[in-house]
Design an enzyme around this catalytic site. Structure first.
Site, PDB file in Angstrom:
ATOM      1  N   CYS A   4       0.875  -1.173   0.000  1.00  0.00           N
ATOM      2  CA  CYS A   4       0.000   0.000   0.000  1.00  0.00           C
ATOM      3  C   CYS A   4       0.914   1.226   0.000  1.00  0.00           C
ATOM      4  CB  CYS A   4      -1.001  -0.003   1.147  1.00  0.00           C
ATOM      5  SG  CYS A   4      -0.330   0.138   2.804  1.00  0.00           S
ATOM      6  N   CYS A  16      -2.106   1.294  -4.193  1.00  0.00           N
ATOM      7  CA  CYS A  16      -0.833   1.922  -4.548  1.00  0.00           C
ATOM      8  C   CYS A  16      -0.795   2.319  -6.020  1.00  0.00           C
ATOM      9  CB  CYS A  16       0.360   1.034  -4.191  1.00  0.00           C
ATOM     10  SG  CYS A  16       0.548  -0.442  -5.180  1.00  0.00           S
ATOM     11  N   CYS A  25       3.469  -0.029  -8.333  1.00  0.00           N
ATOM     12  CA  CYS A  25       4.000  -1.374  -8.173  1.00  0.00           C
ATOM     13  C   CYS A  25       4.572  -1.882  -9.489  1.00  0.00           C
ATOM     14  CB  CYS A  25       2.887  -2.301  -7.689  1.00  0.00           C
ATOM     15  SG  CYS A  25       3.503  -3.868  -7.096  1.00  0.00           S
TER      16      CYS A  25
END
Length: 137
Positions: free
Chosen positions: A11, A85, A89
């Site tokens: 996150c 997020c 990522c």
């Protein structure tokens, strides 16, 4: 020797959702699953209200520290679970990515965090059942 599945929870701040998920996975799966968590912009400390909410259900995440998300952490994981997020990522072929749509617990009191915590537990239990199927009997 059987492969030990590896899960990375991600996150933004690595201070709430991902820490609670990692705490539950560690508590429920033990050493049968390798557990990591990270954030794209880690906070200085884990959210103290998340720590308190987890303590209510017997899971201690008080000593956890937010960590920066790295390509290496993603690359050595079998499953990467993102929780808000966005595109931060990195993507690697062959890794299973999951998105758990959960509210951000930042700034919420214990009453607001409890339902998030309880939903995370259900998602983690489902993930364990998927990664560690029951022996055929």
């Amino acid at each position: 020797m059987a492969h030990t599945p590896s899960v990375l929870f991600v996150c933004v701040h690595n201070a709430g959702r991902s820490q609670m998920a990692a705490g539950f996975l560690t508590a429920l799966a033990g050493d049968r699953i390798e557990v990591r968590s990270a954030g794209s912009a880690p906070a200085d400390a884990v959210n103290p209200v998340a720590v308190a909410a987890m303590a209510e259900v017997g899971v201690d995440i008080a000593d956890s520290k937010p960590k920066i998300l790295t390509d290496e952490a993603v690359g050595i994981s079998d499953v990467v679970v993102t929780m808000g997020c966005g595109d931060a990522c990195p993507y690697f072929p062959g890794i299973s990515y999951r998105t758990w749509d959960l509210p951000d617990p930042a700034g919420q009191g214990i009453e607001g965090i409890r339902p998030i915590r309880d939903r995370i537990r259900i998602l983690v239990e489902n993930l364990i059942a998927e990664l560690l199927p029951a022996p055929k009997g």
